[in-house]
Motif scaffolding. Structure first.
Motif, PDB file in Angstrom:
ATOM      1  N   ALA A   1     -38.249 -78.961  39.064  1.00 21.12           N
ATOM      2  CA  ALA A   1     -37.139 -79.918  39.224  1.00 21.12           C
ATOM      3  C   ALA A   1     -37.640 -81.357  39.289  1.00 21.12           C
ATOM      4  CB  ALA A   1     -36.349 -79.576  40.485  1.00 21.12           C
ATOM      5  N   LYS A   2     -38.970 -81.550  39.169  1.00 22.97           N
ATOM      6  CA  LYS A   2     -39.592 -82.878  39.182  1.00 22.97           C
ATOM      7  C   LYS A   2     -39.259 -83.644  40.468  1.00 22.97           C
ATOM      8  CE  LYS A   2     -41.008 -82.147  34.946  1.00 22.97           C
ATOM      9  NZ  LYS A   2     -42.410 -81.793  34.659  1.00 22.97           N
ATOM     10  N   VAL A   3     -39.316 -82.924  41.592  1.00 20.35           N
ATOM     11  CA  VAL A   3     -39.096 -83.576  42.883  1.00 20.35           C
ATOM     12  C   VAL A   3     -40.203 -84.604  43.118  1.00 20.35           C
ATOM     13  CG1 VAL A   3     -39.049 -83.192  45.387  1.00 20.35           C
ATOM     14  CG2 VAL A   3     -37.890 -81.596  43.853  1.00 20.35           C
ATOM     15  N   PRO A   4     -39.865 -85.821  43.563  1.00 18.02           N
ATOM     16  CA  PRO A   4     -40.894 -86.851  43.778  1.00 18.02           C
ATOM     17  C   PRO A   4     -41.971 -86.404  44.769  1.00 18.02           C
ATOM     18  CG  PRO A   4     -38.690 -87.792  43.900  1.00 18.02           C
ATOM     19  CD  PRO A   4     -38.511 -86.312  43.855  1.00 18.02           C
ATOM     20  N   ASP A   5     -43.240 -86.762  44.479  1.00 19.44           N
ATOM     21  CA  ASP A   5     -44.370 -86.461  45.369  1.00 19.44           C
ATOM     22  C   ASP A   5     -44.399 -84.984  45.766  1.00 19.44           C
ATOM     23  OD1 ASP A   5     -45.096 -89.213  45.416  1.00 19.44           O
ATOM     24  OD2 ASP A   5     -43.541 -89.567  46.929  1.00 19.44           O
ATOM     25  N   VAL A   6     -44.319 -84.109  44.771  1.00 19.33           N
ATOM     26  CA  VAL A   6     -44.155 -82.688  45.047  1.00 19.33           C
ATOM     27  C   VAL A   6     -45.351 -82.088  45.790  1.00 19.33           C
ATOM     28  CG1 VAL A   6     -45.054 -81.896  42.809  1.00 19.33           C
ATOM     29  CG2 VAL A   6     -43.418 -80.477  44.064  1.00 19.33           C
ATOM     30  N   LEU A   7     -46.590 -82.504  45.448  1.00 20.00           N
ATOM     31  CA  LEU A   7     -47.761 -81.953  46.130  1.00 20.00           C
ATOM     32  C   LEU A   7     -47.781 -82.348  47.604  1.00 20.00           C
ATOM     33  CD1 LEU A   7     -50.634 -82.346  43.492  1.00 20.00           C
ATOM     34  CD2 LEU A   7     -49.358 -80.284  44.103  1.00 20.00           C
ATOM     35  N   GLU A   8     -47.383 -83.584  47.890  1.00 22.15           N
ATOM     36  CA  GLU A   8     -47.311 -84.029  49.285  1.00 22.15           C
ATOM     37  C   GLU A   8     -46.221 -83.272  50.039  1.00 22.15           C
ATOM     38  OE1 GLU A   8     -47.639 -85.920  46.701  1.00 22.15           O
ATOM     39  OE2 GLU A   8     -49.415 -87.156  47.047  1.00 22.15           O
ATOM     40  N   LEU A   9     -45.093 -83.022  49.360  1.00 20.86           N
ATOM     41  CA  LEU A   9     -44.007 -82.269  49.987  1.00 20.86           C
ATOM     42  C   LEU A   9     -44.439 -80.834  50.288  1.00 20.86           C
ATOM     43  CD1 LEU A   9     -41.108 -81.852  50.937  1.00 20.86           C
ATOM     44  CD2 LEU A   9     -40.430 -81.465  48.546  1.00 20.86           C
ATOM     45  N   ILE A  10     -45.120 -80.198  49.333  1.00 21.55           N
ATOM     46  CA  ILE A  10     -45.596 -78.820  49.535  1.00 21.55           C
ATOM     47  C   ILE A  10     -46.575 -78.768  50.705  1.00 21.55           C
ATOM     48  CG2 ILE A  10     -46.940 -76.936  48.522  1.00 21.55           C
ATOM     49  CD1 ILE A  10     -45.791 -77.832  45.776  1.00 21.55           C
ATOM     50  N   SER A  11     -47.522 -79.703  50.748  1.00 24.19           N
ATOM     51  CA  SER A  11     -48.483 -79.749  51.859  1.00 24.19           C
ATOM     52  C   SER A  11     -47.768 -79.970  53.187  1.00 24.19           C
ATOM     53  CB  SER A  11     -49.501 -80.868  51.628  1.00 24.19           C
ATOM     54  OG  SER A  11     -50.320 -80.591  50.523  1.00 24.19           O
ATOM     55  N   ALA A  12     -46.763 -80.863  53.179  1.00 24.75           N
ATOM     56  CA  ALA A  12     -46.015 -81.155  54.410  1.00 24.75           C
ATOM     57  C   ALA A  12     -45.242 -79.923  54.884  1.00 24.75           C
ATOM     58  CB  ALA A  12     -45.057 -82.321  54.180  1.00 24.75           C
ATOM     59  N   MET A  13     -44.687 -79.151  53.946  1.00 26.04           N
ATOM     60  CA  MET A  13     -43.940 -77.941  54.322  1.00 26.04           C
ATOM     61  C   MET A  13     -44.873 -76.891  54.928  1.00 26.04           C
ATOM     62  SD  MET A  13     -40.925 -77.371  51.487  1.00 26.04           S
ATOM     63  CE  MET A  13     -42.039 -77.013  50.151  1.00 26.04           C
ATOM     64  N   ILE A  14     -46.045 -76.706  54.310  1.00 28.25           N
ATOM     65  CA  ILE A  14     -47.010 -75.734  54.841  1.00 28.25           C
ATOM     66  C   ILE A  14     -47.482 -76.167  56.225  1.00 28.25           C
ATOM     67  CG2 ILE A  14     -49.269 -74.651  54.483  1.00 28.25           C
ATOM     68  CD1 ILE A  14     -48.788 -75.092  51.452  1.00 28.25           C
ATOM     69  N   PHE A  15     -47.760 -77.467  56.376  1.00 26.39           N
ATOM     70  CA  PHE A  15     -48.196 -78.002  57.662  1.00 26.39           C
ATOM     71  C   PHE A  15     -47.105 -77.818  58.718  1.00 26.39           C
ATOM     72  CE2 PHE A  15     -48.312 -81.605  60.650  1.00 26.39           C
ATOM     73  CZ  PHE A  15     -49.556 -81.395  61.221  1.00 26.39           C
ATOM     74  N   THR A  16     -45.854 -78.136  58.348  1.00 24.02           N
ATOM     75  CA  THR A  16     -44.725 -77.995  59.283  1.00 24.02           C
ATOM     76  C   THR A  16     -44.563 -76.544  59.711  1.00 24.02           C
ATOM     77  OG1 THR A  16     -43.568 -79.863  58.276  1.00 24.02           O
ATOM     78  CG2 THR A  16     -42.235 -78.318  59.557  1.00 24.02           C
ATOM     79  N   ASN A  17     -44.639 -75.646  58.736  1.00 23.13           N
ATOM     80  CA  ASN A  17     -44.521 -74.212  59.019  1.00 23.13           C
ATOM     81  C   ASN A  17     -45.527 -73.774  60.081  1.00 23.13           C
ATOM     82  OD1 ASN A  17     -45.817 -71.314  57.658  1.00 23.13           O
ATOM     83  ND2 ASN A  17     -43.714 -71.338  58.351  1.00 23.13           N
TER      84      ASN A  17
END
Length: 447
Positions: free
Chosen positions: A281-297
Protein backbone atom coordinates in the motif's frame (compact mmCIF):
# COMPACT_ATOMS: atom_id res chain seq x y z
CA UNK A 1 4.00 -11.89 50.52
CA UNK A 2 3.48 -12.98 46.90
CA UNK A 3 6.62 -11.09 45.91
CA UNK A 4 8.62 -13.03 48.53
CA UNK A 5 7.21 -16.30 47.21
CA UNK A 6 8.14 -15.31 43.64
CA UNK A 7 11.70 -14.49 44.66
CA UNK A 8 11.98 -17.84 46.43
CA UNK A 9 10.70 -19.60 43.31
CA UNK A 10 13.21 -17.78 41.12
CA UNK A 11 15.95 -19.03 43.45
CA UNK A 12 14.69 -22.57 42.85
CA UNK A 13 15.53 -22.33 39.13
CA UNK A 14 18.38 -24.71 38.30
CA UNK A 15 21.47 -23.33 36.57
CA UNK A 16 20.37 -24.85 33.26
CA UNK A 17 17.14 -22.81 33.40
CA UNK A 18 19.10 -19.55 33.63
CA UNK A 19 21.14 -20.62 30.60
CA UNK A 20 17.92 -21.26 28.67
CA UNK A 21 16.65 -17.80 29.63
CA UNK A 22 19.84 -16.01 28.61
CA UNK A 23 20.15 -18.03 25.41
CA UNK A 24 16.55 -17.32 24.46
CA UNK A 25 17.17 -13.60 24.90
CA UNK A 26 20.20 -13.41 22.61
CA UNK A 27 18.80 -15.74 19.95
CA UNK A 28 15.36 -14.10 19.77
CA UNK A 29 16.93 -10.65 19.68
CA UNK A 30 19.14 -11.53 16.72
CA UNK A 31 16.29 -13.46 15.04
CA UNK A 32 13.95 -10.46 15.12
CA UNK A 33 16.61 -8.16 13.73
CA UNK A 34 16.04 -9.79 10.35
CA UNK A 35 13.26 -12.40 10.07
CA UNK A 36 10.19 -10.07 10.11
CA UNK A 37 11.59 -8.26 7.07
CA UNK A 38 11.89 -11.43 4.97
CA UNK A 39 8.56 -10.79 3.20
CA UNK A 40 9.76 -7.28 2.32
CA UNK A 41 13.03 -8.71 0.92
CA UNK A 42 11.17 -11.23 -1.27
CA UNK A 43 8.85 -8.52 -2.59
CA UNK A 44 11.66 -6.06 -3.33
CA UNK A 45 14.08 -8.64 -4.85
CA UNK A 46 11.64 -10.66 -6.97
CA UNK A 47 8.41 -8.54 -7.12
CA UNK A 48 6.38 -11.58 -5.97
CA UNK A 49 2.64 -11.29 -5.31
CA UNK A 50 1.29 -11.57 -1.76
CA UNK A 51 0.01 -15.06 -2.61
CA UNK A 52 3.41 -16.23 -3.91
CA UNK A 53 5.27 -14.87 -0.86
CA UNK A 54 2.65 -16.52 1.34
CA UNK A 55 3.04 -19.82 -0.51
CA UNK A 56 6.81 -19.86 0.12
CA UNK A 57 6.43 -19.07 3.84
CA UNK A 58 3.44 -21.37 4.36
CA UNK A 59 4.99 -24.38 2.58
CA UNK A 60 8.10 -24.09 4.74
CA UNK A 61 6.05 -23.78 7.92
CA UNK A 62 3.78 -26.77 7.14
CA UNK A 63 6.80 -29.04 6.60
CA UNK A 64 8.33 -27.69 9.81
CA UNK A 65 5.22 -28.48 11.87
CA UNK A 66 5.20 -32.12 10.73
CA UNK A 67 8.90 -32.49 11.52
CA UNK A 68 8.37 -30.81 14.89
CA UNK A 69 5.71 -33.31 16.02
CA UNK A 70 7.85 -36.32 15.10
CA UNK A 71 10.96 -34.77 16.68
CA UNK A 72 9.24 -33.79 19.94
CA UNK A 73 7.68 -37.23 20.42
CA UNK A 74 11.05 -38.82 19.60
CA UNK A 75 12.70 -36.66 22.29
CA UNK A 76 10.86 -38.69 24.95
CA UNK A 77 12.83 -41.73 23.75
CA UNK A 78 16.29 -40.47 22.79
CA UNK A 79 16.52 -37.40 25.04
CA UNK A 80 16.12 -33.62 24.64
CA UNK A 81 19.87 -32.94 24.58
CA UNK A 82 20.64 -34.63 21.29
CA UNK A 83 17.68 -33.09 19.44
CA UNK A 84 18.41 -29.64 20.85
CA UNK A 85 21.98 -29.89 19.60
CA UNK A 86 20.71 -31.05 16.19
CA UNK A 87 18.16 -28.24 15.86
CA UNK A 88 20.75 -25.68 17.02
CA UNK A 89 23.22 -26.84 14.37
CA UNK A 90 20.42 -26.67 11.77
CA UNK A 91 19.76 -23.07 12.87
CA UNK A 92 23.41 -22.16 12.32
CA UNK A 93 23.59 -23.80 8.89
CA UNK A 94 20.26 -22.46 7.61
CA UNK A 95 20.76 -18.84 8.71
CA UNK A 96 24.28 -18.85 7.27
CA UNK A 97 22.86 -20.05 3.93
CA UNK A 98 20.06 -17.47 4.13
CA UNK A 99 22.71 -14.76 4.13
CA UNK A 100 24.00 -16.02 0.76
CA UNK A 101 21.09 -17.30 -1.40
CA UNK A 102 20.12 -15.30 -4.48
CA UNK A 103 17.32 -17.30 -6.19
CA UNK A 104 13.65 -17.90 -5.37
CA UNK A 105 14.26 -21.68 -5.15
CA UNK A 106 17.22 -21.09 -2.84
CA UNK A 107 15.14 -18.87 -0.56
CA UNK A 108 12.32 -21.45 -0.48
CA UNK A 109 14.69 -24.27 0.51
CA UNK A 110 16.61 -22.35 3.16
CA UNK A 111 13.47 -20.77 4.67
CA UNK A 112 12.15 -24.33 5.06
CA UNK A 113 15.32 -25.35 6.94
CA UNK A 114 15.03 -22.28 9.19
CA UNK A 115 11.37 -23.06 9.90
CA UNK A 116 12.16 -26.69 10.77
CA UNK A 117 14.85 -25.57 13.23
CA UNK A 118 12.46 -23.10 14.88
CA UNK A 119 9.59 -25.60 15.06
CA UNK A 120 11.86 -28.20 16.70
CA UNK A 121 13.47 -25.81 19.17
CA UNK A 122 10.34 -24.33 20.80
CA UNK A 123 8.57 -27.51 22.04
CA UNK A 124 11.90 -29.06 23.05
CA UNK A 125 12.63 -26.06 25.27
CA UNK A 126 9.18 -26.22 26.90
CA UNK A 127 9.49 -29.98 27.49
CA UNK A 128 13.01 -29.55 28.91
CA UNK A 129 11.70 -27.08 31.50
CA UNK A 130 9.26 -29.76 32.64
CA UNK A 131 12.15 -32.24 32.90
CA UNK A 132 14.44 -30.09 35.05
CA UNK A 133 11.82 -28.46 37.36
CA UNK A 134 9.55 -30.80 39.31
CA UNK A 135 7.54 -28.26 41.34
CA UNK A 136 4.42 -27.23 39.39
CA UNK A 137 4.30 -23.59 40.53
CA UNK A 138 8.03 -23.08 39.89
CA UNK A 139 7.69 -24.71 36.47
CA UNK A 140 4.84 -22.36 35.50
CA UNK A 141 6.90 -19.37 36.65
CA UNK A 142 9.79 -20.68 34.54
CA UNK A 143 7.55 -20.83 31.45
CA UNK A 144 6.30 -17.31 32.10
CA UNK A 145 9.92 -16.16 32.53
CA UNK A 146 10.97 -17.79 29.26
CA UNK A 147 8.16 -16.03 27.43
CA UNK A 148 9.19 -12.75 29.11
CA UNK A 149 12.86 -12.87 28.05
CA UNK A 150 11.91 -13.94 24.51
CA UNK A 151 9.88 -10.76 24.23
CA UNK A 152 12.68 -8.64 25.70
CA UNK A 153 14.80 -9.99 22.85
CA UNK A 154 12.00 -9.19 20.40
CA UNK A 155 11.88 -5.61 21.70
CA UNK A 156 15.63 -5.06 21.53
CA UNK A 157 16.27 -6.90 18.22
CA UNK A 158 14.41 -4.84 15.60
CA UNK A 159 15.28 -1.47 17.14
CA UNK A 160 18.95 -2.44 17.46
CA UNK A 161 18.91 -3.70 13.88
CA UNK A 162 17.35 -0.43 12.70
CA UNK A 163 19.91 1.60 14.65
CA UNK A 164 22.79 -0.46 13.22
CA UNK A 165 21.40 -0.16 9.69
CA UNK A 166 20.88 -3.93 9.41
CA UNK A 167 17.13 -3.89 8.76
CA UNK A 168 16.42 -5.54 5.42
CA UNK A 169 20.09 -6.44 4.86
CA UNK A 170 20.57 -10.07 3.81
CA UNK A 171 24.04 -10.37 5.37
CA UNK A 172 22.57 -9.71 8.83
CA UNK A 173 21.32 -13.32 8.96
CA UNK A 174 24.87 -14.23 9.98
CA UNK A 175 24.21 -12.53 13.35
CA UNK A 176 21.51 -15.10 14.21
CA UNK A 177 23.81 -17.95 13.19
CA UNK A 178 26.55 -16.67 15.54
CA UNK A 179 24.05 -16.22 18.39
CA UNK A 180 22.96 -19.86 18.11
CA UNK A 181 26.54 -21.08 18.01
CA UNK A 182 27.13 -19.25 21.29
CA UNK A 183 23.93 -20.70 22.79
CA UNK A 184 24.93 -24.26 21.85
CA UNK A 185 28.26 -23.80 23.64
CA UNK A 186 26.39 -22.55 26.74
CA UNK A 187 23.93 -25.46 26.58
CA UNK A 188 26.72 -28.02 26.31
CA UNK A 189 28.27 -26.59 29.48
CA UNK A 190 24.86 -26.36 31.20
CA UNK A 191 23.90 -29.97 30.41
CA UNK A 192 27.30 -31.12 31.67
CA UNK A 193 26.87 -29.25 34.98
CA UNK A 194 23.27 -30.43 35.38
CA UNK A 195 24.26 -34.08 34.92
CA UNK A 196 26.95 -33.65 37.61
CA UNK A 197 24.36 -32.34 40.07
CA UNK A 198 21.99 -35.23 39.27
CA UNK A 199 24.79 -37.72 40.00
CA UNK A 200 25.71 -36.05 43.30
CA UNK A 201 22.12 -35.80 44.66
CA UNK A 202 21.60 -39.59 45.16
CA UNK A 203 24.96 -39.81 47.00
CA UNK A 204 23.92 -36.99 49.36
CA UNK A 205 20.56 -38.66 49.92
CA UNK A 206 22.25 -41.96 50.75
CA UNK A 207 24.59 -40.32 53.27
CA UNK A 208 21.61 -38.63 54.92
CA UNK A 209 19.80 -41.94 55.20
CA UNK A 210 22.85 -43.58 56.81
CA UNK A 211 23.16 -40.79 59.34
CA UNK A 212 19.59 -41.37 60.47
CA UNK A 213 20.83 -44.74 61.80
CA UNK A 214 17.54 -46.46 61.08
CA UNK A 215 18.15 -49.81 59.47
CA UNK A 216 14.53 -50.47 58.55
CA UNK A 217 14.18 -47.15 56.78
CA UNK A 218 17.46 -47.73 54.96
CA UNK A 219 16.27 -51.14 53.77
CA UNK A 220 12.97 -49.65 52.67
CA UNK A 221 14.67 -46.91 50.70
CA UNK A 222 16.80 -49.46 48.83
CA UNK A 223 13.84 -51.61 47.87
CA UNK A 224 11.60 -48.70 46.81
CA UNK A 225 12.40 -45.97 44.28
CA UNK A 226 12.74 -42.41 45.57
CA UNK A 227 10.22 -39.76 44.56
CA UNK A 228 12.74 -38.34 42.11
CA UNK A 229 13.27 -41.79 40.58
CA UNK A 230 9.51 -42.22 40.31
CA UNK A 231 9.25 -38.94 38.43
CA UNK A 232 12.02 -40.01 36.09
CA UNK A 233 10.34 -43.37 35.63
CA UNK A 234 7.16 -41.64 34.56
CA UNK A 235 9.16 -39.69 32.04
CA UNK A 236 10.47 -42.78 30.29
CA UNK A 237 9.22 -42.89 26.76
CA UNK A 238 6.00 -44.60 25.90
CA UNK A 239 5.90 -46.80 22.83
CA UNK A 240 5.01 -45.02 19.61
CA UNK A 241 1.68 -46.81 19.13
CA UNK A 242 0.65 -46.02 22.72
CA UNK A 243 1.38 -42.32 22.17
CA UNK A 244 -0.81 -42.25 19.04
CA UNK A 245 -3.64 -44.07 20.85
CA UNK A 246 -3.55 -41.64 23.76
CA UNK A 247 -3.55 -38.57 21.50
CA UNK A 248 -6.44 -39.97 19.45
CA UNK A 249 -8.42 -40.76 22.61
CA UNK A 250 -7.85 -37.29 24.12
CA UNK A 251 -10.71 -35.36 22.49
CA UNK A 252 -10.09 -32.35 24.73
CA UNK A 253 -6.55 -32.07 23.34
CA UNK A 254 -7.86 -32.31 19.76
CA UNK A 255 -10.44 -29.58 20.33
CA UNK A 256 -7.77 -27.43 22.00
CA UNK A 257 -5.40 -27.92 19.06
CA UNK A 258 -8.05 -26.91 16.52
CA UNK A 259 -8.98 -23.80 18.55
CA UNK A 260 -5.35 -22.76 18.84
CA UNK A 261 -4.68 -23.39 15.13
CA UNK A 262 -7.33 -20.76 14.41
CA UNK A 263 -5.89 -18.50 17.11
CA UNK A 264 -2.40 -18.73 15.63
CA UNK A 265 -3.78 -18.06 12.13
CA UNK A 266 -5.29 -14.82 13.43
CA UNK A 267 -2.23 -13.70 15.35
CA UNK A 268 0.22 -14.59 12.55
CA UNK A 269 -1.35 -12.03 10.23
CA UNK A 270 0.74 -9.43 12.06
CA UNK A 271 3.99 -11.21 11.16
CA UNK A 272 3.22 -11.82 7.48
CA UNK A 273 0.09 -10.37 5.89
CA UNK A 274 0.02 -7.06 7.78
CA UNK A 275 3.61 -6.37 6.73
CA UNK A 276 2.77 -7.25 3.11
CA UNK A 277 -0.38 -5.07 3.26
CA UNK A 278 1.57 -2.04 4.51
CA UNK A 279 4.44 -2.58 2.03
CA UNK A 280 2.20 -2.93 -1.05
CA UNK A 281 0.00 0.00 0.00
CA UNK A 282 3.14 2.22 -0.06
CA UNK A 283 2.63 3.35 3.53
CA UNK A 284 5.17 6.12 4.32
CA UNK A 285 8.32 5.00 6.21
CA UNK A 286 7.14 1.40 6.15
CA UNK A 287 10.36 -0.14 7.57
CA UNK A 288 10.29 2.26 10.52
CA UNK A 289 6.60 1.48 11.08
CA UNK A 290 7.25 -2.29 11.01
CA UNK A 291 10.14 -1.92 13.48
CA UNK A 292 7.99 0.30 15.72
CA UNK A 293 5.15 -2.27 15.70
CA UNK A 294 7.50 -5.14 16.62
CA UNK A 295 9.07 -3.00 19.35
CA UNK A 296 5.63 -1.97 20.69
CA UNK A 297 4.46 -5.58 20.69
CA UNK A 298 7.42 -6.73 22.76
CA UNK A 299 7.44 -3.66 25.03
CA UNK A 300 3.77 -4.10 25.97
CA UNK A 301 4.37 -7.77 26.75
CA UNK A 302 7.43 -7.26 28.96
CA UNK A 303 5.83 -4.34 30.81
CA UNK A 304 2.45 -5.98 31.50
CA UNK A 305 3.07 -9.74 31.61
CA UNK A 306 3.65 -10.23 35.33
CA UNK A 307 1.13 -7.51 36.25
CA UNK A 308 -1.58 -9.28 34.25
CA UNK A 309 -0.47 -12.60 35.71
CA UNK A 310 -1.00 -11.22 39.21
CA UNK A 311 -4.35 -9.58 38.35
CA UNK A 312 -5.67 -12.81 36.83
CA UNK A 313 -4.20 -15.16 39.43
CA UNK A 314 -7.65 -16.05 40.80
CA UNK A 315 -9.17 -16.75 37.39
CA UNK A 316 -9.17 -20.17 35.73
CA UNK A 317 -6.97 -20.74 32.69
CA UNK A 318 -10.03 -20.85 30.41
CA UNK A 319 -11.34 -17.52 31.78
CA UNK A 320 -7.96 -15.88 31.17
CA UNK A 321 -7.91 -17.19 27.61
CA UNK A 322 -11.45 -15.93 26.90
CA UNK A 323 -10.43 -12.41 28.05
CA UNK A 324 -7.39 -12.59 25.77
CA UNK A 325 -9.60 -13.66 22.84
CA UNK A 326 -11.93 -10.67 23.32
CA UNK A 327 -8.92 -8.34 23.15
CA UNK A 328 -7.60 -10.18 20.07
CA UNK A 329 -10.95 -9.71 18.30
CA UNK A 330 -10.97 -5.97 19.13
CA UNK A 331 -7.45 -5.57 17.72
CA UNK A 332 -8.45 -7.19 14.42
CA UNK A 333 -11.43 -4.86 14.02
CA UNK A 334 -9.14 -1.89 14.75
CA UNK A 335 -6.64 -3.05 12.10
CA UNK A 336 -9.47 -3.40 9.59
CA UNK A 337 -10.74 0.17 10.00
CA UNK A 338 -7.46 2.04 10.63
CA UNK A 339 -6.55 4.60 7.88
CA UNK A 340 -3.38 3.63 6.00
CA UNK A 341 -1.51 6.82 6.84
CA UNK A 342 -2.47 6.95 10.56
CA UNK A 343 0.85 5.82 12.13
CA UNK A 344 -0.31 5.87 15.74
CA UNK A 345 -3.52 4.06 14.82
CA UNK A 346 -1.45 1.04 13.75
CA UNK A 347 0.54 1.27 16.98
CA UNK A 348 -2.68 1.43 19.05
CA UNK A 349 -4.06 -1.71 17.40
CA UNK A 350 -0.78 -3.50 18.09
CA UNK A 351 -0.98 -2.48 21.77
CA UNK A 352 -4.39 -4.19 22.09
CA UNK A 353 -3.16 -7.26 20.18
CA UNK A 354 -0.08 -7.41 22.41
CA UNK A 355 -2.21 -7.40 25.56
CA UNK A 356 -4.12 -10.34 24.07
CA UNK A 357 -0.88 -12.15 23.30
CA UNK A 358 0.45 -11.49 26.81
CA UNK A 359 -2.52 -13.35 28.23
CA UNK A 360 -2.90 -16.07 25.60
CA UNK A 361 0.52 -17.42 24.69
CA UNK A 362 2.07 -18.29 28.07
CA UNK A 363 -1.32 -19.55 29.27
CA UNK A 364 -1.45 -21.97 26.32
CA UNK A 365 1.88 -23.50 27.39
CA UNK A 366 0.76 -23.78 31.01
CA UNK A 367 -2.49 -25.36 29.83
CA UNK A 368 -0.63 -28.09 27.91
CA UNK A 369 1.73 -28.65 30.84
CA UNK A 370 -1.26 -29.28 33.14
CA UNK A 371 -2.93 -31.60 30.64
CA UNK A 372 0.15 -33.69 29.85
CA UNK A 373 1.04 -36.79 31.91
CA UNK A 374 4.72 -36.76 32.93
CA UNK A 375 5.82 -39.66 30.74
CA UNK A 376 4.14 -38.13 27.65
CA UNK A 377 5.18 -34.50 28.13
CA UNK A 378 7.31 -34.43 24.98
CA UNK A 379 4.50 -36.00 22.92
CA UNK A 380 1.91 -33.53 24.24
CA UNK A 381 4.12 -30.51 23.57
CA UNK A 382 4.84 -32.03 20.17
CA UNK A 383 1.10 -32.38 19.52
CA UNK A 384 0.68 -28.78 20.67
CA UNK A 385 3.13 -27.79 17.95
CA UNK A 386 0.25 -28.50 15.54
CA UNK A 387 -0.91 -25.03 16.66
CA UNK A 388 1.79 -23.93 14.26
CA UNK A 389 -0.37 -25.11 11.34
CA UNK A 390 -2.33 -21.91 11.94
CA UNK A 391 0.89 -19.94 11.81
CA UNK A 392 1.99 -21.97 8.78
CA UNK A 393 -1.05 -21.38 6.59
CA UNK A 394 -1.45 -17.74 7.67
CA UNK A 395 0.92 -16.25 5.05
CA UNK A 396 -0.79 -18.16 2.21
CA UNK A 397 -4.35 -17.61 3.47
CA UNK A 398 -3.63 -13.97 4.25
CA UNK A 399 -1.90 -13.47 0.89
CA UNK A 400 -4.89 -14.88 -1.04
CA UNK A 401 -7.31 -12.65 0.86
CA UNK A 402 -5.05 -9.62 0.33
CA UNK A 403 -4.82 -10.22 -3.43
CA UNK A 404 -8.56 -10.84 -3.86
CA UNK A 405 -10.39 -8.87 -1.16
CA UNK A 406 -7.89 -6.43 0.33
CA UNK A 407 -6.50 -5.72 3.79
CA UNK A 408 -9.66 -4.60 5.66
CA UNK A 409 -11.50 -7.82 4.76
CA UNK A 410 -8.57 -9.89 5.97
CA UNK A 411 -8.88 -8.46 9.46
CA UNK A 412 -12.69 -8.57 9.53
CA UNK A 413 -12.46 -12.31 8.70
CA UNK A 414 -9.85 -12.74 11.45
CA UNK A 415 -12.21 -11.08 13.94
CA UNK A 416 -15.00 -13.50 12.94
CA UNK A 417 -12.65 -16.48 13.43
CA UNK A 418 -11.97 -15.27 16.97
CA UNK A 419 -15.64 -15.87 17.81
CA UNK A 420 -15.26 -19.50 16.70
CA UNK A 421 -12.20 -19.91 18.95
CA UNK A 422 -14.15 -18.50 21.91
CA UNK A 423 -16.90 -21.07 21.31
CA UNK A 424 -14.42 -23.98 21.12
CA UNK A 425 -12.85 -22.96 24.44
CA UNK A 426 -16.31 -22.79 26.04
CA UNK A 427 -16.95 -26.49 25.28
CA UNK A 428 -13.50 -27.86 26.24
CA UNK A 429 -14.64 -29.18 29.64
CA UNK A 430 -17.24 -31.37 27.91
CA UNK A 431 -14.62 -33.20 25.83
CA UNK A 432 -13.69 -36.79 26.91
CA UNK A 433 -10.12 -37.71 27.99
CA UNK A 434 -8.23 -41.03 28.42
CA UNK A 435 -7.92 -42.69 31.83
CA UNK A 436 -4.21 -42.06 32.42
CA UNK A 437 -4.15 -44.02 35.70
CA UNK A 438 -5.37 -47.13 33.87
CA UNK A 439 -2.87 -46.53 31.04
CA UNK A 440 -0.02 -46.37 33.58
CA UNK A 441 -1.14 -49.70 35.06
CA UNK A 442 -1.23 -51.32 31.63
CA UNK A 443 2.23 -49.95 30.86
CA UNK A 444 3.66 -51.37 34.11
CA UNK A 445 2.23 -54.77 33.18
CA UNK A 446 3.89 -54.55 29.77
CA UNK A 447 0.59 -54.39 27.86
Amino acid sequence: MSNVVSVKRFKQFPQLMWILLFGSFITRGSYYMVWPFLAVMLYEKFALSATHVGLILSSAAVIAVLVSFVGSALSDRIGRHQLMYASGILYIISFSLLAQVSTIAGYALVITLCSIATALWRPLTSALIGDIIDDKATRELAMQSLYFVVNVGCAVGPMLGLWMGLTGEQSSFYITAVAFAFLLALLWWGFHQHSKIEKIEPVIAKVTENNEDTASLATQSQSQPSSKTKVKGKRQAAAGNQIIKVLIADKLLQCLIFANILCMFIYAQMDSSLIQYLTRAKVPDVLELISAMIFTNALVIISTQFLLLKLMANLSLISRIQIGLVLLMCSQIWLAVNPLTLFWGWIGAIVVMSLAETILFPTMNVHIDRLAPDHLRGAYFGAASFYEFGYAIAPLGGGIILDNLGGPWLFFIAAALTLIVMYLYSILDKMPRPDFVELDKLKEQGI
